[in-house]
Design a protein around this motif. Structure first.
Motif, short mmCIF file in Angstrom:
data_model
loop_
_atom_site.label_atom_id
_atom_site.label_comp_id
_atom_site.label_asym_id
_atom_site.label_seq_id
_atom_site.Cartn_x
_atom_site.Cartn_y
_atom_site.Cartn_z
N VAL A 141 82.95 3.48 109.35
CA VAL A 141 84.00 2.88 110.18
C VAL A 141 85.17 3.86 110.18
O VAL A 141 85.79 4.10 109.15
CB VAL A 141 84.42 1.51 109.62
N VAL A 142 85.46 4.43 111.35
CA VAL A 142 86.43 5.52 111.46
C VAL A 142 87.58 5.10 112.38
O VAL A 142 87.35 4.88 113.58
CB VAL A 142 85.77 6.80 112.01
N PRO A 143 88.82 5.02 111.89
CA PRO A 143 89.95 4.76 112.78
C PRO A 143 90.16 5.91 113.76
O PRO A 143 89.91 7.07 113.44
CB PRO A 143 91.15 4.65 111.82
N GLU A 144 90.63 5.58 114.96
CA GLU A 144 90.75 6.59 116.01
C GLU A 144 91.98 7.49 115.84
O GLU A 144 91.97 8.63 116.31
CB GLU A 144 90.85 5.90 117.39
N GLU A 145 93.04 6.99 115.21
CA GLU A 145 94.31 7.70 115.23
C GLU A 145 94.59 8.37 113.89
O GLU A 145 94.28 7.82 112.83
CB GLU A 145 95.44 6.73 115.56
N GLY A 146 95.20 9.56 113.96
CA GLY A 146 95.65 10.23 112.75
C GLY A 146 95.29 11.71 112.68
O GLY A 146 95.59 12.37 111.68
N SER A 147 94.66 12.25 113.73
CA SER A 147 94.29 13.66 113.73
C SER A 147 95.14 14.43 114.74
O SER A 147 95.30 13.99 115.87
CB SER A 147 92.82 13.84 114.08
N VAL A 148 95.65 15.60 114.31
CA VAL A 148 96.33 16.50 115.24
C VAL A 148 95.40 17.62 115.71
O VAL A 148 95.81 18.50 116.45
CB VAL A 148 97.61 17.10 114.61
N PRO A 156 90.34 11.26 110.21
CA PRO A 156 89.14 10.49 110.59
C PRO A 156 87.89 10.92 109.85
O PRO A 156 87.06 10.08 109.49
CB PRO A 156 89.03 10.72 112.10
N LEU A 157 87.73 12.22 109.59
CA LEU A 157 86.53 12.66 108.88
C LEU A 157 86.57 12.30 107.40
O LEU A 157 85.53 12.31 106.74
CB LEU A 157 86.32 14.17 109.05
#
Length: 519
Positions: A141-148, A156-157
Protein backbone atom coordinates in the motif's frame (compact mmCIF):
# COMPACT_ATOMS: atom_id res chain seq x y z
CA UNK A 1 9.51 -19.61 0.34
CA UNK A 2 6.17 -19.69 -1.49
CA UNK A 3 6.61 -18.65 -5.11
CA UNK A 4 3.96 -19.53 -7.62
CA UNK A 5 5.23 -19.67 -11.20
CA UNK A 6 2.39 -18.71 -13.54
CA UNK A 7 2.58 -20.11 -17.05
CA UNK A 8 2.50 -16.58 -18.47
CA UNK A 9 5.28 -15.25 -16.23
CA UNK A 10 7.34 -12.43 -17.75
CA UNK A 11 11.09 -12.93 -17.50
CA UNK A 12 13.17 -10.21 -15.83
CA UNK A 13 16.92 -9.76 -16.00
CA UNK A 14 18.25 -10.67 -19.41
CA UNK A 15 15.62 -9.26 -21.77
CA UNK A 16 14.32 -5.82 -22.60
CA UNK A 17 11.22 -5.02 -20.52
CA UNK A 18 8.49 -3.19 -22.40
CA UNK A 19 5.67 -0.91 -21.35
CA UNK A 20 3.32 -3.75 -22.28
CA UNK A 21 5.15 -6.09 -19.88
CA UNK A 22 4.57 -3.70 -16.98
CA UNK A 23 0.92 -3.23 -17.95
CA UNK A 24 0.45 -7.01 -18.18
CA UNK A 25 1.86 -7.52 -14.68
CA UNK A 26 -0.25 -4.63 -13.39
CA UNK A 27 -3.28 -6.48 -14.74
CA UNK A 28 -2.36 -9.81 -13.17
CA UNK A 29 0.39 -11.56 -15.13
CA UNK A 30 3.26 -13.15 -13.22
CA UNK A 31 7.02 -12.66 -13.18
CA UNK A 32 10.14 -14.77 -12.98
CA UNK A 33 13.84 -14.03 -12.65
CA UNK A 34 16.00 -15.03 -15.60
CA UNK A 35 18.06 -18.21 -15.61
CA UNK A 36 20.69 -16.52 -17.77
CA UNK A 37 24.02 -17.30 -16.04
CA UNK A 38 25.71 -14.06 -17.13
CA UNK A 39 22.96 -11.95 -15.59
CA UNK A 40 22.84 -14.05 -12.44
CA UNK A 41 26.61 -13.73 -11.98
CA UNK A 42 26.47 -9.95 -12.45
CA UNK A 43 23.77 -9.74 -9.76
CA UNK A 44 25.75 -11.94 -7.36
CA UNK A 45 29.05 -10.17 -8.05
CA UNK A 46 27.46 -6.81 -7.25
CA UNK A 47 26.08 -8.10 -3.94
CA UNK A 48 29.37 -9.80 -3.01
CA UNK A 49 31.37 -6.68 -3.75
CA UNK A 50 29.23 -4.58 -1.38
CA UNK A 51 29.46 -7.24 1.32
CA UNK A 52 33.24 -7.53 1.08
CA UNK A 53 34.02 -3.85 0.61
CA UNK A 54 32.23 -2.46 3.62
CA UNK A 55 33.74 -5.11 5.86
CA UNK A 56 37.14 -3.93 4.64
CA UNK A 57 36.09 -0.44 5.75
CA UNK A 58 35.67 0.93 2.24
CA UNK A 59 33.67 4.16 2.06
CA UNK A 60 30.37 3.56 0.26
CA UNK A 61 27.62 6.16 0.27
CA UNK A 62 24.56 4.91 2.11
CA UNK A 63 26.41 1.84 3.38
CA UNK A 64 29.16 3.22 5.59
CA UNK A 65 27.86 6.81 5.49
CA UNK A 66 24.61 8.52 6.28
CA UNK A 67 22.12 9.47 3.56
CA UNK A 68 21.87 12.62 1.48
CA UNK A 69 23.36 15.64 3.21
CA UNK A 70 24.44 13.25 5.99
CA UNK A 71 26.94 11.58 3.65
CA UNK A 72 29.75 13.10 5.74
CA UNK A 73 28.61 11.07 8.76
CA UNK A 74 30.58 7.83 9.11
CA UNK A 75 28.67 4.77 10.26
CA UNK A 76 30.62 2.53 12.65
CA UNK A 77 30.78 -1.12 11.55
CA UNK A 78 28.50 -2.39 14.31
CA UNK A 79 25.65 -0.12 13.07
CA UNK A 80 26.03 -0.62 9.30
CA UNK A 81 23.52 -3.47 9.17
CA UNK A 82 20.90 -1.39 11.00
CA UNK A 83 21.17 1.56 8.64
CA UNK A 84 18.87 0.18 5.87
CA UNK A 85 16.08 -0.42 8.38
CA UNK A 86 16.26 3.18 9.56
CA UNK A 87 16.09 4.41 5.96
CA UNK A 88 12.86 2.51 5.34
CA UNK A 89 11.31 3.75 8.56
CA UNK A 90 12.06 7.47 8.58
CA UNK A 91 10.71 7.74 5.04
CA UNK A 92 7.36 6.30 6.12
CA UNK A 93 5.64 9.68 5.85
CA UNK A 94 3.68 9.45 2.58
CA UNK A 95 0.38 11.29 2.36
CA UNK A 96 -2.63 11.70 0.07
CA UNK A 97 -4.53 8.99 -1.71
CA UNK A 98 -2.99 5.55 -2.03
CA UNK A 99 -2.07 3.90 -5.31
CA UNK A 100 -4.51 1.10 -6.11
CA UNK A 101 -3.32 -2.53 -6.44
CA UNK A 102 -2.93 -2.20 -10.21
CA UNK A 103 -0.47 0.64 -9.74
CA UNK A 104 1.18 -1.21 -6.88
CA UNK A 105 1.89 -4.23 -9.07
CA UNK A 106 3.32 -1.96 -11.76
CA UNK A 107 5.59 -0.35 -9.15
CA UNK A 108 6.88 -3.75 -8.01
CA UNK A 109 7.57 -4.75 -11.61
CA UNK A 110 9.33 -1.47 -12.44
CA UNK A 111 11.61 -1.77 -9.41
CA UNK A 112 12.35 -5.40 -10.23
CA UNK A 113 13.27 -4.42 -13.81
CA UNK A 114 15.91 -2.01 -12.55
CA UNK A 115 17.37 -4.03 -9.67
CA UNK A 116 17.84 -7.20 -11.71
CA UNK A 117 20.21 -5.38 -14.07
CA UNK A 118 22.87 -6.34 -11.53
CA UNK A 119 24.32 -2.93 -10.67
CA UNK A 120 22.52 -2.23 -7.40
CA UNK A 121 24.30 -4.48 -4.90
CA UNK A 122 21.23 -6.55 -4.01
CA UNK A 123 21.06 -10.31 -3.47
CA UNK A 124 19.07 -12.73 -5.57
CA UNK A 125 17.04 -13.37 -2.44
CA UNK A 126 15.66 -9.83 -2.54
CA UNK A 127 14.80 -10.12 -6.22
CA UNK A 128 13.05 -13.45 -5.64
CA UNK A 129 11.05 -11.84 -2.84
CA UNK A 130 9.83 -9.18 -5.28
CA UNK A 131 8.89 -11.96 -7.71
CA UNK A 132 7.03 -13.80 -4.95
CA UNK A 133 5.04 -10.69 -4.08
CA UNK A 134 4.01 -10.24 -7.71
CA UNK A 135 3.07 -13.89 -8.16
CA UNK A 136 1.19 -14.13 -4.87
CA UNK A 137 -0.51 -10.77 -5.50
CA UNK A 138 0.91 -9.22 -2.33
CA UNK A 139 0.95 -5.52 -3.18
CA UNK A 140 2.39 -2.78 -0.95
CA UNK A 141 0.00 0.00 0.00
CA UNK A 142 1.84 3.08 -1.30
CA UNK A 143 0.71 6.70 -0.70
CA UNK A 144 0.83 8.84 -3.83
CA UNK A 145 2.34 12.01 -2.34
CA UNK A 146 5.80 12.72 -0.98
CA UNK A 147 8.30 12.30 -3.83
CA UNK A 148 10.18 15.13 -5.56
CA UNK A 149 11.54 12.66 -8.13
CA UNK A 150 15.22 12.81 -7.10
CA UNK A 151 16.78 11.00 -5.06
CA UNK A 152 14.21 8.97 -6.87
CA UNK A 153 10.91 8.02 -5.29
CA UNK A 154 12.32 7.66 -1.79
CA UNK A 155 9.19 8.01 0.31
CA UNK A 156 6.75 5.98 -1.82
CA UNK A 157 9.35 3.27 -2.41
CA UNK A 158 9.94 3.04 1.34
CA UNK A 159 6.53 1.34 1.43
CA UNK A 160 7.85 -1.32 -0.96
CA UNK A 161 10.92 -1.81 1.22
CA UNK A 162 8.75 -1.97 4.34
CA UNK A 163 6.51 -4.62 2.78
CA UNK A 164 9.54 -6.74 1.90
CA UNK A 165 10.68 -6.70 5.53
CA UNK A 166 7.20 -7.48 6.83
CA UNK A 167 6.10 -4.02 7.95
CA UNK A 168 3.16 -1.66 7.21
CA UNK A 169 0.30 -2.84 4.99
CA UNK A 170 -0.29 -4.67 1.72
CA UNK A 171 -3.26 -5.34 -0.53
CA UNK A 172 -4.35 -8.95 -0.84
CA UNK A 173 -7.38 -9.57 -3.09
CA UNK A 174 -7.97 -5.84 -3.06
CA UNK A 175 -8.16 -5.65 0.75
CA UNK A 176 -5.66 -3.94 3.02
CA UNK A 177 -3.96 -6.33 5.39
CA UNK A 178 -1.12 -6.17 7.93
CA UNK A 179 1.97 -7.31 6.04
CA UNK A 180 3.39 -9.57 8.74
CA UNK A 181 0.16 -11.61 8.90
CA UNK A 182 0.04 -12.01 5.11
CA UNK A 183 3.63 -13.22 4.90
CA UNK A 184 2.97 -15.79 7.57
CA UNK A 185 -0.07 -17.09 5.67
CA UNK A 186 2.00 -17.41 2.47
CA UNK A 187 4.97 -19.02 4.21
CA UNK A 188 7.17 -16.07 3.20
CA UNK A 189 10.01 -14.94 5.47
CA UNK A 190 10.44 -11.18 5.91
CA UNK A 191 13.75 -10.03 4.47
CA UNK A 192 16.55 -8.71 6.60
CA UNK A 193 17.98 -5.97 4.42
CA UNK A 194 21.71 -6.11 3.86
CA UNK A 195 23.84 -2.96 3.54
CA UNK A 196 22.88 -0.98 0.40
CA UNK A 197 19.64 -2.94 -0.14
CA UNK A 198 17.33 -0.42 1.50
CA UNK A 199 18.88 2.32 -0.59
CA UNK A 200 18.72 0.16 -3.74
CA UNK A 201 14.98 -0.38 -3.35
CA UNK A 202 14.16 3.23 -2.53
CA UNK A 203 16.66 5.33 -4.45
CA UNK A 204 15.18 4.96 -7.92
CA UNK A 205 12.47 6.03 -10.34
CA UNK A 206 10.15 3.02 -10.15
CA UNK A 207 6.99 4.84 -9.03
CA UNK A 208 7.04 7.54 -11.69
CA UNK A 209 8.08 5.01 -14.34
CA UNK A 210 5.32 2.56 -13.40
CA UNK A 211 2.73 5.34 -13.57
CA UNK A 212 4.21 6.43 -16.90
CA UNK A 213 3.78 2.92 -18.34
CA UNK A 214 0.11 2.84 -17.36
CA UNK A 215 -0.44 6.40 -18.61
CA UNK A 216 1.19 5.63 -21.98
CA UNK A 217 -1.13 2.70 -22.58
CA UNK A 218 -4.23 4.75 -21.76
CA UNK A 219 -3.12 7.61 -23.98
CA UNK A 220 -2.35 5.31 -26.89
CA UNK A 221 -5.92 3.98 -26.80
CA UNK A 222 -7.43 7.45 -26.44
CA UNK A 223 -5.70 8.59 -29.63
CA UNK A 224 -7.42 5.81 -31.54
CA UNK A 225 -10.78 6.35 -29.87
CA UNK A 226 -10.72 10.11 -30.50
CA UNK A 227 -10.04 9.24 -34.14
CA UNK A 228 -13.13 7.02 -34.32
CA UNK A 229 -15.27 9.66 -32.59
CA UNK A 230 -14.07 12.26 -35.10
CA UNK A 231 -15.18 10.04 -37.99
CA UNK A 232 -18.60 9.65 -36.36
CA UNK A 233 -18.88 13.40 -35.83
CA UNK A 234 -17.86 14.12 -39.42
CA UNK A 235 -20.71 11.95 -40.71
CA UNK A 236 -23.17 13.35 -38.17
CA UNK A 237 -22.35 16.90 -39.31
CA UNK A 238 -22.42 15.92 -43.01
CA UNK A 239 -18.77 16.91 -43.18
CA UNK A 240 -16.36 17.07 -46.09
CA UNK A 241 -14.50 13.77 -46.52
CA UNK A 242 -11.79 15.40 -48.65
CA UNK A 243 -10.20 16.81 -45.48
CA UNK A 244 -8.68 13.36 -44.86
CA UNK A 245 -7.35 12.59 -48.35
CA UNK A 246 -3.95 10.85 -48.40
CA UNK A 247 -2.74 13.22 -51.12
CA UNK A 248 -3.28 16.13 -48.74
CA UNK A 249 -1.21 14.54 -45.98
CA UNK A 250 1.55 13.45 -48.33
CA UNK A 251 2.74 17.06 -48.47
CA UNK A 252 2.92 17.39 -44.67
CA UNK A 253 4.21 13.92 -43.91
CA UNK A 254 4.21 13.60 -40.11
CA UNK A 255 3.65 9.82 -39.94
CA UNK A 256 1.32 9.79 -36.92
CA UNK A 257 -0.77 12.62 -38.34
CA UNK A 258 -1.01 10.74 -41.62
CA UNK A 259 -2.05 7.58 -39.81
CA UNK A 260 -4.89 9.39 -38.03
CA UNK A 261 -6.09 10.86 -41.33
CA UNK A 262 -5.93 7.43 -42.99
CA UNK A 263 -7.97 5.87 -40.19
CA UNK A 264 -10.67 8.56 -40.49
CA UNK A 265 -10.60 8.27 -44.30
CA UNK A 266 -11.09 4.51 -43.99
CA UNK A 267 -13.92 4.91 -41.46
CA UNK A 268 -15.69 7.23 -43.90
CA UNK A 269 -15.05 4.84 -46.81
CA UNK A 270 -14.02 8.03 -48.55
CA UNK A 271 -11.75 6.29 -51.04
CA UNK A 272 -14.81 4.63 -52.65
CA UNK A 273 -17.69 6.97 -51.98
CA UNK A 274 -17.53 10.70 -52.70
CA UNK A 275 -20.02 12.67 -50.64
CA UNK A 276 -20.80 16.31 -51.21
CA UNK A 277 -20.82 18.64 -48.27
CA UNK A 278 -22.65 21.92 -47.84
CA UNK A 279 -19.34 23.44 -46.81
CA UNK A 280 -16.08 23.68 -48.70
CA UNK A 281 -14.24 23.57 -45.37
CA UNK A 282 -15.39 22.17 -42.03
CA UNK A 283 -14.53 23.87 -38.78
CA UNK A 284 -11.12 23.18 -37.30
CA UNK A 285 -12.28 20.63 -34.72
CA UNK A 286 -13.21 18.33 -37.61
CA UNK A 287 -10.92 19.45 -40.43
CA UNK A 288 -7.79 19.66 -38.26
CA UNK A 289 -8.48 16.58 -36.13
CA UNK A 290 -5.61 14.58 -37.72
CA UNK A 291 -3.25 17.44 -36.92
CA UNK A 292 -4.45 17.57 -33.30
CA UNK A 293 -4.62 13.85 -32.57
CA UNK A 294 -1.51 13.38 -34.71
CA UNK A 295 0.64 15.28 -32.22
CA UNK A 296 -0.05 12.56 -29.67
CA UNK A 297 0.29 9.77 -32.24
CA UNK A 298 3.66 11.13 -33.40
CA UNK A 299 4.83 11.53 -29.79
CA UNK A 300 4.24 7.91 -28.84
CA UNK A 301 7.52 6.51 -30.29
CA UNK A 302 9.79 8.91 -28.45
CA UNK A 303 7.69 8.70 -25.30
CA UNK A 304 8.13 4.93 -25.46
CA UNK A 305 11.89 5.38 -25.87
CA UNK A 306 12.10 7.66 -22.81
CA UNK A 307 9.95 5.39 -20.65
CA UNK A 308 11.47 2.06 -21.67
CA UNK A 309 15.06 3.31 -21.42
CA UNK A 310 14.32 4.44 -17.86
CA UNK A 311 12.53 1.17 -17.15
CA UNK A 312 15.52 -0.87 -18.31
CA UNK A 313 18.13 1.18 -16.48
CA UNK A 314 19.97 0.87 -13.21
CA UNK A 315 18.66 4.06 -11.63
CA UNK A 316 19.80 4.10 -8.03
CA UNK A 317 22.96 5.46 -6.37
CA UNK A 318 25.69 4.46 -6.02
CA UNK A 319 26.00 2.07 -8.95
CA UNK A 320 27.79 -1.11 -7.89
CA UNK A 321 29.90 -2.68 -10.64
CA UNK A 322 30.77 -5.91 -8.92
CA UNK A 323 32.60 -7.47 -11.85
CA UNK A 324 34.82 -4.43 -12.40
CA UNK A 325 34.91 -3.73 -8.65
CA UNK A 326 33.87 -0.09 -8.94
CA UNK A 327 31.53 1.98 -6.78
CA UNK A 328 30.23 4.75 -9.02
CA UNK A 329 28.61 7.67 -7.22
CA UNK A 330 26.24 9.62 -9.45
CA UNK A 331 22.67 10.77 -9.92
CA UNK A 332 20.85 8.09 -11.90
CA UNK A 333 17.89 8.45 -9.50
CA UNK A 334 17.04 11.74 -11.23
CA UNK A 335 13.71 11.36 -13.03
CA UNK A 336 14.07 14.13 -15.60
CA UNK A 337 13.26 12.01 -18.64
CA UNK A 338 10.05 10.66 -17.10
CA UNK A 339 9.14 14.15 -15.89
CA UNK A 340 9.52 15.58 -19.39
CA UNK A 341 7.69 12.65 -20.96
CA UNK A 342 4.74 13.00 -18.60
CA UNK A 343 4.59 16.79 -18.87
CA UNK A 344 4.55 16.37 -22.66
CA UNK A 345 2.03 13.54 -22.67
CA UNK A 346 -0.47 15.39 -20.52
CA UNK A 347 -0.42 18.35 -22.94
CA UNK A 348 -1.07 16.10 -25.94
CA UNK A 349 -3.86 14.24 -24.10
CA UNK A 350 -5.52 17.44 -22.85
CA UNK A 351 -5.69 18.59 -26.46
CA UNK A 352 -7.83 15.52 -27.19
CA UNK A 353 -10.23 16.66 -24.47
CA UNK A 354 -10.34 20.12 -26.00
CA UNK A 355 -10.93 18.64 -29.46
CA UNK A 356 -13.84 16.42 -28.42
CA UNK A 357 -15.32 19.24 -26.32
CA UNK A 358 -15.36 21.47 -29.41
CA UNK A 359 -16.90 18.70 -31.52
CA UNK A 360 -19.58 18.31 -28.84
CA UNK A 361 -20.33 22.03 -29.06
CA UNK A 362 -20.85 21.75 -32.82
CA UNK A 363 -23.21 18.79 -32.43
CA UNK A 364 -25.39 20.60 -29.85
CA UNK A 365 -25.82 23.98 -31.51
CA UNK A 366 -28.39 24.32 -34.31
CA UNK A 367 -26.31 27.16 -35.77
CA UNK A 368 -23.52 24.68 -36.52
CA UNK A 369 -24.91 21.11 -36.57
CA UNK A 370 -26.34 21.15 -40.09
CA UNK A 371 -29.92 20.23 -39.24
CA UNK A 372 -29.67 18.07 -36.12
CA UNK A 373 -32.09 18.75 -33.23
CA UNK A 374 -31.02 21.25 -30.59
CA UNK A 375 -28.81 19.61 -27.94
CA UNK A 376 -29.24 16.29 -29.76
CA UNK A 377 -32.64 15.79 -28.14
CA UNK A 378 -34.47 12.76 -29.46
CA UNK A 379 -37.85 13.97 -28.25
CA UNK A 380 -40.91 14.11 -30.48
CA UNK A 381 -41.95 17.51 -31.86
CA UNK A 382 -44.82 17.89 -29.40
CA UNK A 383 -42.49 17.28 -26.43
CA UNK A 384 -39.35 18.98 -27.72
CA UNK A 385 -39.90 22.17 -25.68
CA UNK A 386 -39.42 20.41 -22.32
CA UNK A 387 -36.55 18.10 -23.34
CA UNK A 388 -32.90 19.14 -23.28
CA UNK A 389 -30.99 16.07 -24.51
CA UNK A 390 -27.25 16.41 -24.01
CA UNK A 391 -27.28 20.06 -22.88
CA UNK A 392 -25.95 19.33 -19.38
CA UNK A 393 -23.52 16.69 -20.63
CA UNK A 394 -21.97 19.31 -22.90
CA UNK A 395 -21.63 21.63 -19.91
CA UNK A 396 -19.92 18.77 -18.08
CA UNK A 397 -17.47 18.20 -20.94
CA UNK A 398 -16.53 21.87 -20.77
CA UNK A 399 -15.89 21.57 -17.05
CA UNK A 400 -13.79 18.39 -17.41
CA UNK A 401 -11.88 19.90 -20.32
CA UNK A 402 -11.13 23.09 -18.42
CA UNK A 403 -9.79 21.10 -15.49
CA UNK A 404 -7.67 18.94 -17.80
CA UNK A 405 -6.20 22.01 -19.48
CA UNK A 406 -5.50 23.60 -16.10
CA UNK A 407 -3.48 20.53 -15.11
CA UNK A 408 -1.13 20.82 -18.09
CA UNK A 409 1.18 23.23 -16.25
CA UNK A 410 4.55 21.42 -16.39
CA UNK A 411 5.52 19.98 -13.02
CA UNK A 412 9.17 19.62 -14.01
CA UNK A 413 9.79 23.39 -13.87
CA UNK A 414 8.73 23.55 -10.21
CA UNK A 415 11.93 22.11 -8.75
CA UNK A 416 12.37 22.81 -5.03
CA UNK A 417 15.65 22.72 -3.16
CA UNK A 418 15.30 20.27 -0.30
CA UNK A 419 17.20 18.09 2.18
CA UNK A 420 19.70 20.75 3.37
CA UNK A 421 20.29 21.82 -0.26
CA UNK A 422 21.75 18.43 -1.16
CA UNK A 423 18.74 17.77 -3.38
CA UNK A 424 18.90 21.33 -4.73
CA UNK A 425 17.56 20.53 -8.23
CA UNK A 426 14.93 17.82 -8.47
CA UNK A 427 12.82 16.39 -11.31
CA UNK A 428 9.27 16.42 -9.94
CA UNK A 429 8.76 13.38 -12.17
CA UNK A 430 6.28 11.62 -9.90
CA UNK A 431 4.10 14.70 -9.64
CA UNK A 432 4.22 15.06 -13.43
CA UNK A 433 3.15 11.43 -13.82
CA UNK A 434 0.31 11.82 -11.33
CA UNK A 435 -0.82 15.01 -13.07
CA UNK A 436 -0.81 13.12 -16.36
CA UNK A 437 -3.05 10.43 -14.90
CA UNK A 438 -5.50 13.10 -13.73
CA UNK A 439 -5.54 14.63 -17.21
CA UNK A 440 -6.15 11.16 -18.65
CA UNK A 441 -9.01 10.57 -16.22
CA UNK A 442 -10.70 13.83 -17.21
CA UNK A 443 -10.09 13.27 -20.92
CA UNK A 444 -11.58 9.79 -20.72
CA UNK A 445 -14.72 11.40 -19.27
CA UNK A 446 -14.83 13.89 -22.14
CA UNK A 447 -14.33 11.17 -24.74
CA UNK A 448 -17.01 9.03 -23.07
CA UNK A 449 -19.43 11.92 -23.49
CA UNK A 450 -18.25 12.30 -27.08
CA UNK A 451 -18.85 8.62 -27.83
CA UNK A 452 -22.42 8.80 -26.52
CA UNK A 453 -23.19 12.11 -28.22
CA UNK A 454 -21.80 10.95 -31.56
CA UNK A 455 -23.85 7.75 -31.32
CA UNK A 456 -26.98 9.78 -30.54
CA UNK A 457 -26.21 12.19 -33.39
CA UNK A 458 -25.79 9.41 -35.95
CA UNK A 459 -29.03 7.79 -34.80
CA UNK A 460 -30.89 11.10 -35.21
CA UNK A 461 -29.32 11.64 -38.61
CA UNK A 462 -30.50 8.18 -39.70
CA UNK A 463 -34.09 9.26 -39.03
CA UNK A 464 -33.89 12.09 -41.57
CA UNK A 465 -35.34 11.11 -44.96
CA UNK A 466 -32.70 12.95 -47.01
CA UNK A 467 -29.74 11.33 -45.23
CA UNK A 468 -27.51 8.99 -47.23
CA UNK A 469 -27.62 5.86 -45.08
CA UNK A 470 -24.48 4.54 -46.78
CA UNK A 471 -22.55 7.28 -44.96
CA UNK A 472 -22.69 5.13 -41.84
CA UNK A 473 -20.05 2.66 -42.93
CA UNK A 474 -19.45 -0.78 -41.44
CA UNK A 475 -16.85 0.42 -38.87
CA UNK A 476 -19.15 3.21 -37.69
CA UNK A 477 -22.23 0.97 -37.61
CA UNK A 478 -20.27 -1.59 -35.59
CA UNK A 479 -19.16 1.10 -33.15
CA UNK A 480 -22.71 2.34 -32.75
CA UNK A 481 -23.97 -1.18 -32.12
CA UNK A 482 -21.35 -1.81 -29.45
CA UNK A 483 -22.06 1.49 -27.69
CA UNK A 484 -25.78 0.85 -27.78
CA UNK A 485 -25.36 -2.41 -25.89
CA UNK A 486 -25.23 -0.19 -22.79
CA UNK A 487 -26.78 3.01 -24.08
CA UNK A 488 -30.42 3.69 -24.93
CA UNK A 489 -30.99 6.65 -27.22
CA UNK A 490 -32.11 9.71 -25.23
CA UNK A 491 -35.67 10.38 -26.38
CA UNK A 492 -36.87 11.76 -23.03
CA UNK A 493 -34.61 13.49 -20.52
CA UNK A 494 -33.06 11.17 -17.95
CA UNK A 495 -29.96 11.19 -15.74
CA UNK A 496 -26.95 10.09 -17.80
CA UNK A 497 -24.39 9.71 -15.04
CA UNK A 498 -24.72 5.94 -14.94
CA UNK A 499 -24.12 5.37 -18.64
CA UNK A 500 -21.30 7.93 -18.66
CA UNK A 501 -19.55 6.00 -15.90
CA UNK A 502 -20.14 2.72 -17.75
CA UNK A 503 -18.66 4.25 -20.88
CA UNK A 504 -15.59 5.52 -19.02
CA UNK A 505 -15.06 2.00 -17.68
CA UNK A 506 -15.40 0.59 -21.21
CA UNK A 507 -12.71 3.03 -22.36
CA UNK A 508 -10.36 2.10 -19.52
CA UNK A 509 -10.94 -1.59 -20.24
CA UNK A 510 -10.30 -0.84 -23.94
CA UNK A 511 -13.42 -2.80 -24.75
CA UNK A 512 -13.81 -1.56 -28.31
CA UNK A 513 -11.34 -2.85 -30.86
CA UNK A 514 -10.20 0.06 -32.99
CA UNK A 515 -8.37 -0.25 -36.30
CA UNK A 516 -7.21 -3.84 -35.62
CA UNK A 517 -5.37 -4.18 -38.93
CA UNK A 518 -3.26 -1.08 -38.36
CA UNK A 519 -1.09 -2.20 -35.43
Amino acid sequence: MSNKQPANAIEFGARHITIEDIVAIAQGDGARLTDDPTTRERINASARFVRDLWREEGVIYGVTTGYGDSCTVSIPPHLVEELPLHLTRFHGCGMGREFDPTHGRAILAARLASLCKGYSGVREELLEQLVSYINNDIVPVVPEEGSVGASGDLTPLSYVAAALIGEREVYVNGRKRVTAEVLQEHNLTPLKLMPKEGLAIMNGTAVMTAVACLAFERAQYLARLATRVTAMVSVALKGNTHHFDARLFAVKPHPGQGQIAAWIHSDLNAHEVERNSDRLQDRYSVRCAPHIIGVLQDSLPWLRQFIETELNSANDNPIIDGEGEHVLHGGHFYGGHIAFAMDSLKVAVANLADLIDRQMALLMDVKFNNGLPSNLSGASAERAMINHGFKAVQIGTSAWTAEALKNTMPASVFSRSTECHNQDKVSMGTIAARDCERVLELTEQVVAAGVLAATQALHLRQQQPDFDQAAITAPLASMMAQVREDFDIVSEDRPLEGVLRQTVEAIRAQRWELYPNEQ
